[in-house]
Design a protein around this motif. Sequence first.
Motif, PDB file in Angstrom:
ATOM      1  N   SER A 167       0.834  -1.195   0.000  1.00 49.48           N
ATOM      2  CA  SER A 167       0.000   0.000   0.000  1.00 49.48           C
ATOM      3  C   SER A 167       0.871   1.249   0.000  1.00 49.48           C
ATOM      4  N   PRO A 168       0.791   2.102  -1.037  1.00 48.32           N
ATOM      5  CA  PRO A 168       1.580   3.340  -1.042  1.00 48.32           C
ATOM      6  C   PRO A 168       1.171   4.218   0.135  1.00 48.32           C
ATOM      7  N   ALA A 169       2.173   4.880   0.740  1.00 51.35           N
ATOM      8  CA  ALA A 169       1.898   5.610   1.980  1.00 51.35           C
ATOM      9  C   ALA A 169       2.649   6.926   2.030  1.00 51.35           C
ATOM     10  N   LYS A 170       2.042   7.844   2.769  1.00 49.79           N
ATOM     11  CA  LYS A 170       2.717   9.076   3.181  1.00 49.79           C
ATOM     12  C   LYS A 170       2.642   9.127   4.701  1.00 49.79           C
ATOM     13  N   ALA A 171       2.194  10.206   5.280  1.00 51.72           N
ATOM     14  CA  ALA A 171       2.156  10.320   6.741  1.00 51.72           C
ATOM     15  C   ALA A 171       1.051   9.442   7.315  1.00 51.72           C
ATOM     16  N   TYR A 172       1.332   8.857   8.500  1.00 55.04           N
ATOM     17  CA  TYR A 172       0.350   8.021   9.194  1.00 55.04           C
ATOM     18  C   TYR A 172      -0.581   8.883  10.028  1.00 55.04           C
ATOM     19  N   TYR A 173       0.000   9.747  10.850  1.00 58.20           N
ATOM     20  CA  TYR A 173      -0.788  10.696  11.646  1.00 58.20           C
ATOM     21  C   TYR A 173      -0.626  12.097  11.058  1.00 58.20           C
ATOM     22  N   SER A 174      -1.665  12.881  11.135  1.00 54.94           N
ATOM     23  CA  SER A 174      -1.563  14.280  10.755  1.00 54.94           C
ATOM     24  C   SER A 174      -2.133  15.109  11.895  1.00 54.94           C
ATOM     25  N   GLY A 175      -1.530  16.244  12.150  1.00 50.66           N
ATOM     26  CA  GLY A 175      -1.975  17.076  13.248  1.00 50.66           C
ATOM     27  C   GLY A 175      -1.326  16.681  14.558  1.00 50.66           C
ATOM     28  N   GLU A 176      -1.666  17.411  15.614  1.00 52.19           N
ATOM     29  CA  GLU A 176      -1.067  17.175  16.918  1.00 52.19           C
ATOM     30  C   GLU A 176      -1.663  15.920  17.559  1.00 52.19           C
ATOM     31  N   VAL A 177      -0.824  15.231  18.328  1.00 53.44           N
ATOM     32  CA  VAL A 177      -1.265  14.015  19.009  1.00 53.44           C
ATOM     33  C   VAL A 177      -1.214  14.235  20.518  1.00 53.44           C
ATOM     34  N   LYS A 178      -2.375  14.077  21.152  1.00 52.97           N
ATOM     35  CA  LYS A 178      -2.474  14.102  22.606  1.00 52.97           C
ATOM     36  C   LYS A 178      -2.850  12.687  23.073  1.00 52.97           C
ATOM     37  N   VAL A 179      -2.317  12.282  24.204  1.00 53.94           N
ATOM     38  CA  VAL A 179      -2.559  10.922  24.684  1.00 53.94           C
ATOM     39  C   VAL A 179      -3.190  10.943  26.069  1.00 53.94           C
ATOM     40  N   LEU A 180      -3.977   9.938  26.345  1.00 52.58           N
ATOM     41  CA  LEU A 180      -4.611   9.766  27.650  1.00 52.58           C
ATOM     42  C   LEU A 180      -4.002   8.533  28.320  1.00 52.58           C
ATOM     43  N   ILE A 181      -3.512   8.682  29.528  1.00 55.47           N
ATOM     44  CA  ILE A 181      -2.922   7.553  30.247  1.00 55.47           C
ATOM     45  C   ILE A 181      -4.037   6.661  30.791  1.00 55.47           C
ATOM     46  N   ALA A 182      -3.959   5.372  30.470  1.00 56.24           N
ATOM     47  CA  ALA A 182      -4.998   4.419  30.857  1.00 56.24           C
ATOM     48  C   ALA A 182      -4.991   4.197  32.367  1.00 56.24           C
ATOM     49  N   GLU A 183      -6.167   4.297  32.963  1.00 59.37           N
ATOM     50  CA  GLU A 183      -6.309   4.037  34.395  1.00 59.37           C
ATOM     51  C   GLU A 183      -7.011   2.708  34.673  1.00 59.37           C
ATOM     52  N   HIS A 184      -7.738   2.201  33.682  1.00 62.47           N
ATOM     53  CA  HIS A 184      -8.491   0.956  33.882  1.00 62.47           C
ATOM     54  C   HIS A 184      -8.161  -0.108  32.836  1.00 62.47           C
ATOM     55  N   TYR A 185      -8.176   0.287  31.567  1.00 64.53           N
ATOM     56  CA  TYR A 185      -7.979  -0.680  30.494  1.00 64.53           C
ATOM     57  C   TYR A 185      -6.494  -0.983  30.291  1.00 64.53           C
ATOM     58  N   SER A 186      -6.204  -2.203  29.822  1.00 68.64           N
ATOM     59  CA  SER A 186      -4.833  -2.620  29.536  1.00 68.64           C
ATOM     60  C   SER A 186      -4.758  -3.183  28.136  1.00 68.64           C
ATOM     61  N   ARG A 187      -3.611  -2.997  27.517  1.00 66.27           N
ATOM     62  CA  ARG A 187      -3.384  -3.561  26.198  1.00 66.27           C
ATOM     63  C   ARG A 187      -3.146  -5.066  26.288  1.00 66.27           C
ATOM     64  N   ALA A 188      -2.418  -5.505  27.304  1.00 68.98           N
ATOM     65  CA  ALA A 188      -2.032  -6.909  27.407  1.00 68.98           C
ATOM     66  C   ALA A 188      -1.738  -7.249  28.859  1.00 68.98           C
ATOM     67  N   ALA A 189      -1.614  -8.552  29.142  1.00 65.32           N
ATOM     68  CA  ALA A 189      -1.350  -9.020  30.503  1.00 65.32           C
ATOM     69  C   ALA A 189      -0.199 -10.021  30.490  1.00 65.32           C
ATOM     70  N   ASN A 190       0.443 -10.204  31.616  1.00 69.83           N
ATOM     71  CA  ASN A 190       1.478 -11.223  31.737  1.00 69.83           C
ATOM     72  C   ASN A 190       0.900 -12.589  31.377  1.00 69.83           C
ATOM     73  N   GLY A 191       1.668 -13.356  30.600  1.00 70.94           N
ATOM     74  CA  GLY A 191       1.200 -14.657  30.164  1.00 70.94           C
ATOM     75  C   GLY A 191       0.308 -14.603  28.945  1.00 70.94           C
ATOM     76  N   GLY A 192      -0.006 -13.390  28.490  1.00 71.80           N
ATOM     77  CA  GLY A 192      -0.891 -13.232  27.345  1.00 71.80           C
ATOM     78  C   GLY A 192      -0.128 -13.138  26.033  1.00 71.80           C
ATOM     79  N   ILE A 193      -0.707 -12.411  25.077  1.00 74.29           N
ATOM     80  CA  ILE A 193      -0.142 -12.374  23.720  1.00 74.29           C
ATOM     81  C   ILE A 193       0.299 -10.963  23.335  1.00 74.29           C
ATOM     82  N   GLY A 194       0.635 -10.141  24.334  1.00 74.77           N
ATOM     83  CA  GLY A 194       1.027  -8.763  24.060  1.00 74.77           C
ATOM     84  C   GLY A 194       2.277  -8.637  23.211  1.00 74.77           C
ATOM     85  N   ALA A 195       3.195  -9.609  23.308  1.00 72.59           N
ATOM     86  CA  ALA A 195       4.442  -9.548  22.542  1.00 72.59           C
ATOM     87  C   ALA A 195       4.265 -10.053  21.115  1.00 72.59           C
TER      88      ALA A 195
END
Length: 355
Positions: A167-195
């Motif tokens: 797929s031909p590509a240029k920029a992935y994100y455009s504009g400013e990026v602000k992030v929210l630190i997760a307090e409840h949700y997790s991407r992955a857990a120990n023993g899981g498939i995060g890697a």
Amino acid sequence: MEIKTLENIDITLSPTSKINEVDFENISFGNTFTDHMLVCDFADGKWQQPKIVPYAPITLDPSAKVFHYGQAIFEGMKAYKDDQDDVWLFRPEQNHDRFNKSAVRMCMPEVPEDIFLGGLKKLLQIEKDWVKKGQGNSLYIRPFMFASGKGVVAAPAQFYKFMILLSPAKAYYSGEVKVLIAEHYSRAANGGIGAAKAAGNYAGQFYPTKLANEKGYQQVIWTDDATHTKLEEAGTMNVFFRINDILYTAPTSERILDGITRKSLIELAKRENINVEVRSVLVDELVTAAKDGSLKEIFGAGTAAVVNPIVGFGYKEEYYELPKLENSLALELKAKLTNIQYKKADDTFGWTVKI
């Protein structure tokens, strides 16, 4: 390294090309695909002859196990064209190695190097006109594999399909990026498939990211599943923090993807005598640094975006703006890395591979 050309491959060329219909200057990421794709099936306990065929829909049985048990993995790579019209890959052996680690974790067959890299080389040779010159232009490469075998018994499939899309590509994100630190949700857990680059890892991020979007943030910085006190990844990218003049990034683990851009930036920073520490960074540590002014930068690192500066973060209903710097390490490292990728600087690491 040198990629060996795959000879045992069946090629069916498209009678026409859609390349002249594409506006390469105004292309959205991941929505336009080249004329051909690579397909290879795993059946009877072995990989069959790979094929390059015109890009087209595929047909699957409704009971294909990918739909029911989520056996699906992928990789993300890019091809670049230099000023001499030569096409280059960046550390492709790392993608192949990580793909097979993901396959093992998801109980799927490993893809041999000759099919993965040799097949990719042949596909890129056919589609080389889709790789455009110029900084910021690239051809995004999506190798993926899924369980194509039918049946709803909860067990690994016996049949799989490996494919590569371009797929031909240029920029992935455009504009400013602000992030929210997760307090409840997790991407992955120990023993899981995060890697592993398993498809379900990304699907699981969509809902928390949607909630962050509703609050005015573009992405989430994930925290550890047990305590939510350790900073791990930013959206779909590894993340770096600059406190004073030290760069920090979390160590890879069962929860954190071993990013190729991440490890390249670490090596580049060390070469440039930038102090880098690979260790867990605590949320409280980041908030304290933001309050006392020692937090200078946060940036994400990944194949699609390369380096994406973050302008601020939110945590517990408070927003912390980062300073605007004239001498940004994020932009300095991005320039040095992309100069290597586009062959505008000497590749002293041996990372680039000519097609």
